[in-house]
Design a protein around this motif. Sequence first.
Motif, mmCIF file in Angstrom:
data_model
loop_
_atom_site.group_PDB
_atom_site.id
_atom_site.type_symbol
_atom_site.label_atom_id
_atom_site.label_comp_id
_atom_site.label_asym_id
_atom_site.label_seq_id
_atom_site.Cartn_x
_atom_site.Cartn_y
_atom_site.Cartn_z
ATOM 1 N N GLY A 332 -38.416 -32.112 40.360
ATOM 2 C CA GLY A 332 -39.892 -32.820 39.815
ATOM 3 C C GLY A 332 -40.033 -32.259 38.461
ATOM 4 N N TRP A 333 -39.867 -31.128 38.164
ATOM 5 C CA TRP A 333 -39.982 -30.405 36.731
ATOM 6 C C TRP A 333 -39.163 -31.321 35.895
ATOM 7 C CZ3 TRP A 333 -36.756 -27.745 33.589
ATOM 8 C CH2 TRP A 333 -37.217 -27.578 32.183
ATOM 9 N N LEU A 334 -37.838 -31.552 36.147
ATOM 10 C CA LEU A 334 -36.876 -32.189 35.512
ATOM 11 C C LEU A 334 -37.385 -33.521 35.069
ATOM 12 C CD1 LEU A 334 -33.350 -31.137 36.461
ATOM 13 C CD2 LEU A 334 -34.520 -30.438 34.270
ATOM 14 N N ALA A 335 -38.148 -34.176 36.448
ATOM 15 C CA ALA A 335 -38.337 -35.459 36.105
ATOM 16 C C ALA A 335 -39.645 -35.932 35.100
ATOM 17 C CB ALA A 335 -38.991 -36.159 37.565
ATOM 18 N N ASP A 336 -40.439 -34.921 35.081
ATOM 19 C CA ASP A 336 -41.565 -35.181 34.106
ATOM 20 C C ASP A 336 -40.907 -34.658 32.764
ATOM 21 O OD1 ASP A 336 -43.541 -35.977 35.719
ATOM 22 O OD2 ASP A 336 -44.234 -33.889 36.364
ATOM 23 N N LYS A 337 -39.968 -33.662 32.606
ATOM 24 C CA LYS A 337 -39.697 -33.046 31.283
ATOM 25 C C LYS A 337 -38.824 -34.048 30.673
ATOM 26 C CE LYS A 337 -42.201 -29.365 30.654
ATOM 27 N NZ LYS A 337 -42.935 -29.247 29.474
ATOM 28 N N ILE A 338 -37.658 -34.275 31.368
ATOM 29 C CA ILE A 338 -36.555 -35.039 30.809
ATOM 30 C C ILE A 338 -36.353 -36.390 31.303
ATOM 31 C CG2 ILE A 338 -35.277 -33.070 30.110
ATOM 32 C CD1 ILE A 338 -33.359 -33.556 32.810
ATOM 33 N N GLY A 339 -37.326 -36.971 32.192
ATOM 34 C CA GLY A 339 -37.114 -38.112 32.593
ATOM 35 C C GLY A 339 -36.717 -38.479 34.178
ATOM 36 N N ARG A 340 -37.116 -39.557 34.623
ATOM 37 C CA ARG A 340 -36.717 -39.765 36.057
ATOM 38 C C ARG A 340 -34.938 -39.829 36.159
ATOM 39 N NH1 ARG A 340 -41.524 -38.376 36.196
ATOM 40 N NH2 ARG A 340 -43.219 -39.987 36.844
ATOM 41 N N ARG A 341 -34.590 -40.700 35.239
ATOM 42 C CA ARG A 341 -33.118 -41.035 35.510
ATOM 43 C C ARG A 341 -32.378 -39.568 35.312
ATOM 44 N NH1 ARG A 341 -34.487 -45.693 32.127
ATOM 45 N NH2 ARG A 341 -33.963 -44.268 30.152
ATOM 46 N N LEU A 342 -32.316 -38.910 34.359
ATOM 47 C CA LEU A 342 -31.712 -37.681 34.083
ATOM 48 C C LEU A 342 -31.862 -36.809 35.335
ATOM 49 C CD1 LEU A 342 -29.514 -36.609 32.464
ATOM 50 C CD2 LEU A 342 -31.231 -35.593 30.899
ATOM 51 N N ALA A 343 -33.159 -36.546 35.667
ATOM 52 C CA ALA A 343 -33.114 -35.846 37.031
ATOM 53 C C ALA A 343 -32.457 -36.180 38.160
ATOM 54 C CB ALA A 343 -34.545 -35.703 37.229
ATOM 55 N N PHE A 344 -32.386 -37.568 38.420
ATOM 56 C CA PHE A 344 -31.647 -38.064 39.381
ATOM 57 C C PHE A 344 -29.947 -37.721 39.253
ATOM 58 C CE2 PHE A 344 -34.508 -41.669 40.589
ATOM 59 C CZ PHE A 344 -34.475 -41.414 42.132
ATOM 60 N N VAL A 345 -29.595 -37.947 37.980
ATOM 61 C CA VAL A 345 -28.228 -37.853 37.764
ATOM 62 C C VAL A 345 -27.732 -36.432 38.111
ATOM 63 C CG1 VAL A 345 -26.188 -37.799 36.234
ATOM 64 C CG2 VAL A 345 -27.940 -39.806 36.220
ATOM 65 N N VAL A 346 -28.315 -35.389 37.354
ATOM 66 C CA VAL A 346 -28.190 -34.150 37.351
ATOM 67 C C VAL A 346 -28.187 -33.467 38.859
ATOM 68 C CG1 VAL A 346 -29.362 -31.692 37.024
ATOM 69 C CG2 VAL A 346 -28.959 -33.289 35.172
ATOM 70 N N THR A 347 -29.161 -33.795 39.643
ATOM 71 C CA THR A 347 -29.134 -33.397 41.123
ATOM 72 C C THR A 347 -28.169 -34.083 42.004
ATOM 73 O OG1 THR A 347 -30.899 -34.858 41.549
ATOM 74 C CG2 THR A 347 -31.666 -32.616 41.361
ATOM 75 N N LEU A 348 -27.800 -35.394 41.846
ATOM 76 C CA LEU A 348 -26.848 -36.260 42.610
ATOM 77 C C LEU A 348 -25.384 -35.572 42.374
ATOM 78 C CD1 LEU A 348 -28.288 -39.655 42.158
ATOM 79 C CD2 LEU A 348 -27.871 -38.470 44.300
ATOM 80 N N ILE A 349 -25.088 -35.501 41.122
ATOM 81 C CA ILE A 349 -23.755 -34.891 40.662
ATOM 82 C C ILE A 349 -23.428 -33.508 41.253
ATOM 83 C CG2 ILE A 349 -22.261 -34.353 39.015
ATOM 84 C CD1 ILE A 349 -22.570 -37.200 39.396
ATOM 85 N N GLU A 350 -24.528 -32.472 41.210
ATOM 86 C CA GLU A 350 -24.176 -31.228 41.500
ATOM 87 C C GLU A 350 -24.288 -31.155 43.103
ATOM 88 O OE1 GLU A 350 -25.590 -27.459 43.219
ATOM 89 O OE2 GLU A 350 -26.667 -29.403 43.646
#
Length: 466
Positions: A332-350
Amino acid sequence: MSSITADGLAAPAASPVGGEVGPLEQKHLQNANYRAVAGSEELTKTHWHIASANALGWGFDGMDGVIFGLISPLVVKEFALTIPEYRSGIQIALFFGIAGLYFWPWLSDRLGRRTLLAVNIAMFSLLMPVVALSPTFATFVIARSMVGFALNGEWSLGSMLVAETWPARLRGRVISASRASWCLGASLAGGITGLVAADFGWRVAVMVPGVIALLAIYVRATCPESPYWVRAQDRKQRIAETLSRGGSVSDEDKTWFGKAKSVGIRQAFLPDALPATLVALFVACCSTCIFGTVGGWMPLYLATEKHWSTAEYSLFYVFWGLSGFLGLCVAGWLADKIGRRLAFVVTLIEGAIFLTLWVLTDNHVLMWVFGLAWSFGFLGFWGPSTTLTAEVFPTRIRGAANGVVWAIAYFVGFVLFPFVTIALQQYAGSFTLSFLCIPVLMAAMAVGVTMMVPEHSGKELNEIIV
């Protein structure tokens, strides 16, 4: 005067002061809690009450879902069921849950968010004892169906109420943090199952979530109605009264009114809303397919193939849920800071990397290490997922469209996809192949998100053009 946004409504952060206020909003403005979320960007106690109520609802939703997953080996054993028989019974219950996913948000576009959020949680809590007293598997399925119908509206209602009251700059993290309490509920379910079900049976464990009836009182007492919804109703009434008197309205009002007075499934697939609906469907269907196998079959997998005891896999769920809670908060913090798309990608790949390692290892210690690691991303991506589906639709159809999207996603992920899971299990004689499909789906979702999902971080709801 307040500013008018893309949806034709004054944004809550710019509530009319000294200007024209509709009769419904005049009524709501007499309530201090409503005024607290309708007039400024400053956080108040009411904002935290709303987030807390949504978080509590998610927490008990997690406890409910995980308890039923954890007791599945016990239910299968008590009623002498085969795995396909158990799957079929749960899928019948899911059909009723899918109906609830659409019904409650659809109704909220007519009656408002707050009251229905309290009602469906209260109904769920009162029905849990009925499940616990089921004498046969058929009765169990019927009672489970009623519980699913009652509770599943919380998916959309709570997220919408938070999205429509909290400042846009914080929307991603607060929805994700509220959603993260599902993981705490899952952890609590692990504790309940380990301490209660293992010694006293699954029926006693199922009774525990019934205490959440008090949550409905808390929601009703502290949460105001959504200013977005209130202003939409006032606008609808103003236009209807003008037209009934033979008066004229602007072309914009006429077009909006034609759509707003007929809310339903068809609205989500009209040209103006279709792009948002397709994106939301992609995200929601991927989310449920990815979660369906793990959520429904991990306890049975650990019990029958890894030979973990009820106490051990219940303890694993405690820490698995805590790791997921952290993942959701970070997402959630990433979604507001770096955007929805990148937050999705980071968590999905991890999540995909560590889930693969978890499935392929037989080392007991590594199963714990990799299991807690993959839950971080596997549960974390649900933060951006539920944020996106709560924010992409205009106020006039936000409830109905969310209901349509998640109902379809539930059908795809929790009704249809389990046939794939069980077919692979029957073919291979193990759940290993089924579980290895999940990292592949997560990687595919990361690619699709990169290509399809628009960026909405920091935008007011009515600035998001659909």
